[in-house]
Design an enzyme around this catalytic site. Structure first.
Site, PDB file in Angstrom:
ATOM      1  N   HIS A 194       0.572  -1.331  -0.227  1.00 15.12           N
ATOM      2  CA  HIS A 194       0.041   0.120   0.011  1.00 15.12           C
ATOM      3  C   HIS A 194       1.206   1.337   0.128  1.00 15.12           C
ATOM      4  CE1 HIS A 194      -2.758   3.294   1.632  1.00 15.12           C
ATOM      5  NE2 HIS A 194      -3.680   2.305   1.264  1.00 15.12           N
ATOM      6  N   ASP A 317     -11.510   1.401  -0.687  1.00 20.49           N
ATOM      7  CA  ASP A 317     -10.572   2.040  -0.161  1.00 20.49           C
ATOM      8  C   ASP A 317     -10.986   2.884   0.365  1.00 20.49           C
ATOM      9  OD1 ASP A 317      -8.218   3.558   0.912  1.00 20.49           O
ATOM     10  OD2 ASP A 317      -7.707   4.327  -1.851  1.00 20.49           O
TER      11      ASP A 317
END
Length: 358
Positions: A194, A317
């Site tokens: 990430h 997200d």
């Protein structure tokens, strides 16, 4: 405030309560999403005072990050999400330069998350937060969370800050991290890569002239894609052919440029580059991507043709992107995907990769 000592007696309890149930999930035909952020009060300061989801406020963002079973679960129910994999919001442990503090915080955070979802593992799973200062310790914490807490893998927020000046950056593509990748392969779980905001020194050099490029618009993809390509070119997937990683935001743009990347890297082989295959090969063997925060239908179709639908998973997200934004996009996909393709994207690949059918 939680402490490591307060969790020591819960190891066996968490192992029993979570580890035996982690592979049983809700199954209504809804979606599975796996780049979904969460944090603890001790780390909420990392979010800053300006970030917010589109149309929301900073206070709402922080409330959504701290919450699991209230508005988060309500949004899931309202938008046909069967299962969410939680992970520590960026930069998380990667923003802690002191090794001892980082390792203690990672253990505590993982224990808190395990306990927090133990009453609803049908709807929630987890990726482990990992301190990457020491590869052996990172490997052991990953093993503990997978085998004792029922976690589905790990998540790292790009490079690990270290050093007295917080500016020594650790990347996980050198032989020093082989013990970590050996454990990843042995456990047969993925590591989610990430992005994170760059340290001040990097930001001033790269986007100081145009600070609006910070974050998702440019900075995240530019910096994290370098790390992913470093794993490839430095031979991590050659040394560990069973290693699995996940990259969000439709692969941080790498699959959109594979022809040029492969062509240009071929020129580096005579110069000593250890990579034995090419990036396209690794993407079809070791790397998966999610749609998190990148709901482009035409781009999805291009990626399906380039790397294959079996390498792509739907994600949102949340809470940086709201779940209903993703659901609005998902509802348009039956116009361009068959029923089988739709199910593969929204749940099928995730079930297989994460072992949710075990």
């Amino acid at each position: 405030m939680f402490t490591l000592a307060s969790w020591g007696s819960l190891t066996l309890l968490l192992s029993s309560a979570i580890g035996t149930q982690a592979r049983k999930i809700a199954n209504t035909g809804g979606t599975i999403i796996l780049e979904e952020a969460w944090t603890i009060p001790d780390l909420i300061f990392q979010i800053g005072n300006t970030n917010a989801a589109l149309g929301g406020t900073n206070a709402e963002l922080k409330a959504n990050l701290l919450d699991i079973h209230n508005q988060r679960l309500r949004f899931m129910n309202e938008n046909h999400v069967d299962y969410m994999v939680l992970s520590l919001a960026s930069p998380g442990i990667q923003g802690i330069s002191d090794p001892a503090a980082a390792e203690s915080m990672a253990v505590m955070t993982n224990n808190i998350l395990a306990q927090s979802i133990s009453n609803n593992t049908l709807r929630f799973g987890a990726f482990a937060a990992l301190s990457m200062h020491n590869a052996t310790n990172a490997a052991l914490e990953l093993k503990r969370t997978v085998q004792e807490l029922g976690f589905l893998g790990g998540l790292v927020n790009d490079y690990q800050q270290s050093g007295a000046d917080n500016a020594t950056l650790l990347y996980y593509d050198t032989p020093e991290f082989d013990v970590f990748w050996e454990m990843v392969s042995e456990l047969n779980v993925p590591i989610y890569f990430h992005p994170r905001s760059g340290i001040t020194q990097i930001k001033s050099l790269t986007i100081g002239h145009a600070p609006w490029l910070g974050g998702p618009a440019q900075e995240f993809a530019a910096t994290l894609s370098n790390h992913i390509l470093g794993l490839c070119t430095n031979g991590v997937f050659d040394r560990f052919p069973k290693a699995k990683i996940i990259v969000g935001h439709l692969g941080e743009r790498i699959p959109s440029d594979l022809v040029r990347i492969d062509n240009q890297l071929m020129r580096q082989i005579p110069l000593g580059m250890p990579m034995k295959l090419n990036v396209t090969d690794y993407w079809k063997k070791n790397i998966w991507e999610t749609t998190s925060g990148n709901f482009g239908t035409e781009l999805l179709q291009f990626h399906m043709e380039t790397i294959g639908l079996d390498r792509i998973m739907y994600s949102v997200d949340y809470p940086f992107v709201m779940i209903d934004e993703g659901e609005a996009w998902v509802k348009t996909l039956p116009k361009v995907l068959s029923k089988k393709q739709f199910d593969t994207l929204t749940r099928g690949v995730a079930i297989e990769l994460l072992g949710l059918d075990k």
